[in-house]
Each structure stands twice: as structure tokens, then as C-alpha cells.
Enzyme design. Sequence first.
Site, PDB file in Angstrom:
ATOM      1  N   GLU A 194      -4.525   2.473  -4.648  1.00 43.23           N
ATOM      2  CA  GLU A 194      -3.066   2.531  -4.498  1.00 43.23           C
ATOM      3  C   GLU A 194      -2.500   1.271  -3.859  1.00 43.23           C
ATOM      4  OE1 GLU A 194      -4.693   4.751  -0.807  1.00 43.23           O
ATOM      5  OE2 GLU A 194      -5.269   4.372  -2.886  1.00 43.23           O
ATOM      6  N   ASP A 235      -1.331   9.420 -10.877  1.00 42.39           N
ATOM      7  CA  ASP A 235      -1.334   8.274 -11.787  1.00 42.39           C
ATOM      8  C   ASP A 235       0.082   7.922 -12.233  1.00 42.39           C
ATOM      9  OD1 ASP A 235      -4.048   8.065 -11.601  1.00 42.39           O
ATOM     10  OD2 ASP A 235      -4.469   9.001 -13.548  1.00 42.39           O
ATOM     11  N   ASP A 252       0.847  -1.187   0.000  1.00 40.11           N
ATOM     12  CA  ASP A 252       0.000   0.000   0.000  1.00 40.11           C
ATOM     13  C   ASP A 252       0.888   1.243   0.000  1.00 40.11           C
ATOM     14  OD1 ASP A 252      -2.906   1.024   0.485  1.00 40.11           O
ATOM     15  OD2 ASP A 252      -1.677   2.154   1.906  1.00 40.11           O
ATOM     16  N   ASN A 307      -1.712  13.029  -3.929  1.00 35.76           N
ATOM     17  CA  ASN A 307      -2.687  13.451  -4.930  1.00 35.76           C
ATOM     18  C   ASN A 307      -3.156  14.881  -4.701  1.00 35.76           C
ATOM     19  OD1 ASN A 307      -3.033  11.430  -6.855  1.00 35.76           O
ATOM     20  ND2 ASN A 307      -4.465  10.267  -5.603  1.00 35.76           N
TER      21      ASN A 307
END
Length: 377
Positions: free
Chosen positions: A293, A266, A249, A257
Site C-alpha cells: 500500500e 484492491d 503510505d 482489508n
Amino acid sequence: MFTNDKLTELNDTISRVTKLTDSLSKYPNAVKIPLRVEAETLADSSSTAVMFDATFDATSANQNGKMAVVDNLQIRTLLNVINAISEAIFVINSAGVIEMINPLGAKLFGAPAEMLIGQTWTDYLQSPFKDEYQSLFDLWNNASDQSNKVTQFNHGPKEIIINRADSTLLEADLSLSCLPSIQIGSEPLFIGIMHNLTSHKAEYNKLRHLAHTDKLTGLANRHAFDDALQTNWNDSINHDQPLCLIIIDVDYFKIFNDQFGHVNGDKCLQKIAQVLADVLPSNNAMAARYGGEEFVVILPNSNPLTAEYIAKNIQRRINQLTFTDIGLPAQTKISVSQGIACERSGQYRTPTALVCAADTALYRAKSTGRNRINMSS
């Protein structure tokens, strides 16, 4: 992939030819044609159409088997149909010798029709298909000899691989059927209908790849992971081999983000995915995007020590990632937390239990500070 529509089309073709020849059986002794002519007979011919249109007197037929002459409108009609139809078709006798072949059929075999006439068609098949069809014809011939009558014969559709005359391979779909009421002397004929599967296979493989691949990262998607996990779990249980799972993770990815935008987020996931693909220890291992993610790595036939080594390699390489190439500050860094679980000698009862154990280990890794690796006990 050979679709149901194509199978229906193929069966319709056989039906059309069979109905046509049956309907013409009431017209006896209409024409005289050569059923099979050796290559040297056709050497001076200006067109392969000679095979279909030439007329010979029955008394002049070569007695050594190079030419068989038949007074039968059915055969001539069949030749015309085969030559004109937009499918690859060939006709063979009970010995497997090619008696007729249309231009599309010759194209699939990779040789001129005059070269193929008189040859054994199984010589162009790749093993094990060659052995399979030779055995099939032996079985059919024995059954016919014992019953003294024509035995119905249908086989396929079946995917085969052809060793073409130009030394290339071609994947095709073949259906073989006995043609009723058509005989050369006392010998029945068999019609083979083929379709070139090259484009179908390419399209199928493309669709299969798309169906099993995560579009953003290029790794296996969740569906492919579920299938691979079940397969590897079965192998692990059946062969008493270890199976390890790593769940990964990305730490504080929401902050990444929010700070740099989802487009750069991305790109960050793509960089992480590349690391995972690079560290896989074998072709049997798999890296997949589990969701958002989160990523997962399947390590078949790997012990906990190997899994921990792989996890540390992942950690080190992700910590070393830079993002200046996408316009982010040089000090921008990313880390991941990882949970490992290993199936050994029935430690877990189901693959779901193995995933839950790895997920619990991941939670411990995150709760103790992140950028850590935790092994399930």
C-alpha cells in the site's frame, strides 16, 4: 525488437545468395537480360515479371543508361532468387540507384516495382538516415576510386524509417552488403535486405509496458521507479537541479482489508493510484507503486515548496474519495501519510539516501497521528 534469430536469418540469406552467385560464376555468357528498365519501358507489360525474364540483344541496348544488358547467368540467377525469396530485397548500384527489387521490397517502399526501378533509394529514407547512407556511399566510392578496386562493403543490420511512396512511415531493419564477383561493366552491386519492424515494435512496446507497469494500479512498478530515480538523480547532479521525492503510505490499510475484503482493498488502491496520476505536474514526473500500500512520486526539477503543494493536493483528494460505487457505506473514508525529501546542491550523496530521508519523514508523519505530511530537513 529485432531478435538474434532474425539477425541470424538475415545473415544466412546474404550468405545463401552470395554462395549461389559465386557457384554460378563458371557459367559465362549464358543469357542476356536487362538489369534495369525505366518505367516507360514496362508500361505495356502485363506483369512486372518482365523485368526478370525479358531478353534483349546487347547491340540494341540504349546508350544513355536507361538500359544495361548483361550476358551473365549470375545476374539472372540472382534475379530469380530475389524474386522468389520470402524477404524484402532490393539491389542498388554504387550511385544508390535501385536496379532490382522483389515484390516484398516494393511493398515496404509502398510503390510498384516498375516505379522504384531507376530511382535513388535514399530518397525514400527519413532524415537523418538519408544523410547517413548518402555519406556512407560517398565514403565507399572515394575509397574504391583511390584503390582502383572493389572495396568490401557491409553495413547493418540497422533500424531505419522509410518515407513510403504513399506518404506513410514504416520502421524497418536494413542490412546492406556488397555482392562479390557480380558486376555491371565495372560497377559492383549492393544487396539490401529489409524486415518490416511494425509488428516487432508493437510487440516490444507492449512487453516493455508490461515489464514497467504495476498490473493492479496501472502506475509504474518498482523496477521502473528504480530506473527513473537513477536517471533523474544523474540529471539532478549533472545539471545542479533540485529533485524531490514523496513516499505515500495508506493509513490503516490492513483494517480496511479486514473490514471490506481484499477485492475492495484492491479497488481502494486503484482509486488512490488514479489520484496520484491526476496530480502529477508534468510528463517528467512519475507516480509508482512502491510496494503493498505504499506509493512514491518523483518530482524532477521541483523545489520543496512545489513538492509540499503536490503532497497537500494528494492528501485533499484522497480524503475526498468515496466508495459507494463499489458498494461500501457512504461514511467510508481513507487517508494517507506522506514523507518528502528533496535533493538540493549535494544534500544527499546517493539516490538511496534520498529515499531513506523520505522514508524517515514518512515514519514521522505516521507516528504523529497519520493523515499528515512531513518534510525531511
